[in-house]
Design an enzyme around this catalytic site. Structure first.
Site, PDB file in Angstrom:
ATOM      1  N   ASP A 106      35.711 -19.647 108.324  1.00 29.79           N
ATOM      2  CA  ASP A 106      36.492 -19.000 107.257  1.00 29.79           C
ATOM      3  C   ASP A 106      37.656 -18.203 107.830  1.00 29.79           C
ATOM      4  O   ASP A 106      38.137 -17.268 107.212  1.00 29.79           O
ATOM      5  CB  ASP A 106      35.589 -18.104 106.391  1.00 29.79           C
ATOM      6  CG  ASP A 106      34.868 -17.045 107.194  1.00 29.79           C
ATOM      7  OD1 ASP A 106      34.957 -17.049 108.432  1.00 29.79           O
ATOM      8  OD2 ASP A 106      34.208 -16.191 106.568  1.00 29.79           O
ATOM      9  N   LYS A 157      30.294  -2.479 112.431  1.00 29.73           N
ATOM     10  CA  LYS A 157      30.655  -1.629 111.290  1.00 29.73           C
ATOM     11  C   LYS A 157      30.560  -0.133 111.642  1.00 29.73           C
ATOM     12  O   LYS A 157      29.690   0.595 111.158  1.00 29.73           O
ATOM     13  CB  LYS A 157      29.783  -1.965 110.082  1.00 29.73           C
ATOM     14  CG  LYS A 157      29.865  -3.443 109.737  1.00 29.73           C
ATOM     15  CD  LYS A 157      29.391  -3.783 108.363  1.00 29.73           C
ATOM     16  CE  LYS A 157      29.766  -5.195 107.997  1.00 29.73           C
ATOM     17  NZ  LYS A 157      28.984  -6.285 108.518  1.00 29.73           N
ATOM     18  N   ASP A 217      40.898 -13.643 107.778  1.00 32.22           N
ATOM     19  CA  ASP A 217      39.552 -14.049 107.382  1.00 32.22           C
ATOM     20  C   ASP A 217      39.580 -14.154 105.857  1.00 32.22           C
ATOM     21  O   ASP A 217      39.882 -13.170 105.183  1.00 32.22           O
ATOM     22  CB  ASP A 217      38.631 -12.941 107.916  1.00 32.22           C
ATOM     23  CG  ASP A 217      37.378 -12.728 107.121  1.00 32.22           C
ATOM     24  OD1 ASP A 217      36.991 -13.621 106.364  1.00 32.22           O
ATOM     25  OD2 ASP A 217      36.768 -11.652 107.285  1.00 32.22           O
TER      26      ASP A 217
HETATM   27  P1  GTP Z   1      29.499 -13.745 102.695  1.00 31.28           P
HETATM   28  O1  GTP Z   1      28.249 -14.192 101.981  1.00 31.28           O
HETATM   29  O2  GTP Z   1      30.600 -13.410 101.740  1.00 31.28           O
HETATM   30  O3  GTP Z   1      29.276 -12.703 103.739  1.00 31.28           O
HETATM   31  O4  GTP Z   1      30.077 -15.030 103.469  1.00 31.28           O
HETATM   32  P2  GTP Z   1      29.372 -16.013 104.510  1.00 31.28           P
HETATM   33  O5  GTP Z   1      28.044 -16.418 104.025  1.00 31.28           O
HETATM   34  O6  GTP Z   1      30.332 -17.118 104.729  1.00 31.28           O
HETATM   35  O7  GTP Z   1      29.150 -15.159 105.803  1.00 31.28           O
HETATM   36  P3  GTP Z   1      30.181 -14.743 106.949  1.00 31.28           P
HETATM   37  O8  GTP Z   1      31.521 -14.487 106.362  1.00 31.28           O
HETATM   38  O9  GTP Z   1      29.559 -13.683 107.740  1.00 31.28           O
HETATM   39  O10 GTP Z   1      30.197 -16.068 107.817  1.00 31.28           O
HETATM   40  C1  GTP Z   1      31.181 -16.377 108.756  1.00 31.28           C
HETATM   41  C2  GTP Z   1      31.195 -17.885 108.936  1.00 31.28           C
HETATM   42  O11 GTP Z   1      29.939 -18.347 109.386  1.00 31.28           O
HETATM   43  C3  GTP Z   1      31.496 -18.624 107.656  1.00 31.28           C
HETATM   44  O12 GTP Z   1      32.314 -19.730 107.984  1.00 31.28           O
HETATM   45  C4  GTP Z   1      30.142 -19.080 107.173  1.00 31.28           C
HETATM   46  O13 GTP Z   1      30.209 -20.317 106.470  1.00 31.28           O
HETATM   47  C5  GTP Z   1      29.385 -19.263 108.478  1.00 31.28           C
HETATM   48  N1  GTP Z   1      27.962 -18.947 108.365  1.00 31.28           N
HETATM   49  C6  GTP Z   1      27.416 -17.729 108.127  1.00 31.28           C
HETATM   50  N2  GTP Z   1      26.093 -17.798 108.152  1.00 31.28           N
HETATM   51  C7  GTP Z   1      25.787 -19.110 108.398  1.00 31.28           C
HETATM   52  C8  GTP Z   1      24.562 -19.819 108.540  1.00 31.28           C
HETATM   53  O14 GTP Z   1      23.473 -19.259 108.446  1.00 31.28           O
HETATM   54  N3  GTP Z   1      24.644 -21.151 108.795  1.00 31.28           N
HETATM   55  C9  GTP Z   1      25.839 -21.789 108.914  1.00 31.28           C
HETATM   56  N4  GTP Z   1      25.829 -23.114 109.168  1.00 31.28           N
HETATM   57  N5  GTP Z   1      27.010 -21.159 108.790  1.00 31.28           N
HETATM   58  C10 GTP Z   1      26.981 -19.817 108.537  1.00 31.28           C
END
Ligand code: GTP
Length: 361
Positions: A106, A157, A217
């Site tokens: 992202d 954080k 982001d």
């Molecule tokens: P929020 O729910 O809004 O926090 O977003 P998010 O679920 O995308 O979490 P975050 O922004 O922390 O994740 C950063 C990146 O890692 C994003 O591209 C997510 O798609 C990916 N990501 C986060 N957790 C996982 C996971 O458990 N598995 C996979 N495959 N990708 C993950």
């Protein structure tokens, strides 16, 4: 080097946009976000990709397939439920016997991957973490280094009085295979909170790669907007607005001669812009949209197949696929999930997050 892109998170902060559309497929300038990421990596010679998917995996697979349409080789690892950032990469199994590049799916960045790889090799690092400066680091993970950029500490954080740097983890890592061996299999495990601190505890050489290249982001709606503003204003090397043309319209568009389009505006293919309609930039209109007579679109991002009836006004809003905005209605500072309907003359209150399929009447 193979790139593993994390694309399986729930994207909760970007809801309602991400209820039916995975964050990776959210359009930016009318192409899926992930396509921008892949295009950037291709310019650094990366041609082998693995996508770690989970939540809403199918739309991603349908669009990218085996990658051949994009000139890359692409495989998928699928988690039944998200396994955390490091757990998801571990899931990629056999392909982890080589050095890998890992990216949060992202993040839009102009980061010089080629130079980051060179720094990783020069430092003989086990892990290299890209860093980027941000104005307010309180909601991010801070990375503290020594003068040689060896990582000393992570601070997640932080409280304002703990902040001694504005350099945050930018979500791009280069990892040696032995690092991934430390991740327990089939376990929810995080790079940021678990693996990287463990490497420091074990005394492993973890290095930072700070960069002031463009970085955004898209996790939150305001950042998603900001990315569009920045791209339309030439802040990234990856996009140049218009090559001198006033507007950028796609193929087979029918724009009425009395429609007024001002500022930076991108219009997708097959759009109809009616008599007296006004579109004020920065705005993006997706493919197959219909903007009727005297409708006004101001500073907004409209996805595909949206129908805007006469005299409707949309201001500083994001309207997802297949929405229908009724005549003389008013949508302001709101985010509408796909297939939402706003009926005749209604006001969508500023700050509204409208779930997919909702009828506002
Ligand atoms: P929020 O729910 O809004 O926090 O977003 P998010 O679920 O995308 O979490 P975050 O922004 O922390 O994740 C950063 C990146 O890692 C994003 O591209 C997510 O798609 C990916 N990501 C986060 N957790 C996982 C996971 O458990 N598995 C996979 N495959 N990708 C993950």
């Amino acid at each position: 080097m193979k790139a593993v892109i994390l694309s399986g998170g729930f994207g909760t902060r970007l809801r309602p946009l991400t209820i039916n559309t995975p964050k990776s497929m959210v359009p930016v300038l009318n192409i899926p976000f992930l396509e921008h990421v892949i295009n950037h990596l291709k310019t650094h010679g990366v041609s082998e990709f693995s996508l770690a998917v989970s939540y809403l995996a199918q739309p991603i697979k349908n669009y990218f397939g085996d990658g051949s349409r994009f000139g890359i080789s692409l495989t998928y690892t699928v988690e039944d439920s998200p396994m955390g950032t490091a757990g998801a990469v571990k899931n990629a199994g056999n392909s982890l016997n080589k050095r890998i590049l890992v990216l949060n799916g992202d993040i839009f960045t102009d980061l010089d991957i080629t130079d980051m790889i060179a720094a990783h090799k020069k430092n003989k690092a086990k892990a290299t973490i890209a860093l980027t400066p941000v104005e307010d680091p309180t909601s991010y993970g801070l990375v503290l280094t020594d003068n040689n950029l060896r990582v000393l500490r992570f601070l997640e954080k932080p409280n304002p009085d703990e902040i001694t740097t504005n350099m945050i983890n930018a979500g791009t890592y280069i990892l040696e295979p032995e690092v991934m061996a430390l991740v327990p299999p089939q376990t929810n495990y995080s790079f940021e909170r678990e693996l990287f601190p463990l490497l420091l505890k074990n005394g492993e050489p973890v290095y930072a790669y700070p960069s002031s290249s463009y970085w955004m982001d898209i996790g939150k709606p305001e950042n998603y907007f900001q990315l569009h503003y920045d791209l339309l204003n030439g802040k990234s090397n990856q996009f140049r607005y218009n090559n001198g043309k006033r507007i950028v319209a796609g193929k087979r568009c029918n724009i009425h001669p009395t429609a007024k389009i001002t500022g930076q505006v991108i219009i997708g293919n097959n759009c109809m812009i009616g008599e007296g309609a006004r579109i004020n930039g920065p705005s993006v209109i997706g493919t197959d949209c219909h903007i009727s007579t005297d409708a006004v679109i101001d500073d907004s991002i409209i996805w595909a197949s949206v129908y805007v009836e006469p005299q409707a006004r949309i201001k500083h809003s994001i309207i997802a696929d297949n929405c229908h905005i009724g005549s003389a209605s008013n949508v302001e500072e709101s985010v509408l999930g796909d297939k939402a309907i706003v009926t005749y003359g209604r006001n969508v209150k500023a700050g509204s997050l409208v779930s997919p399929g909702t009828i506002v009447y």
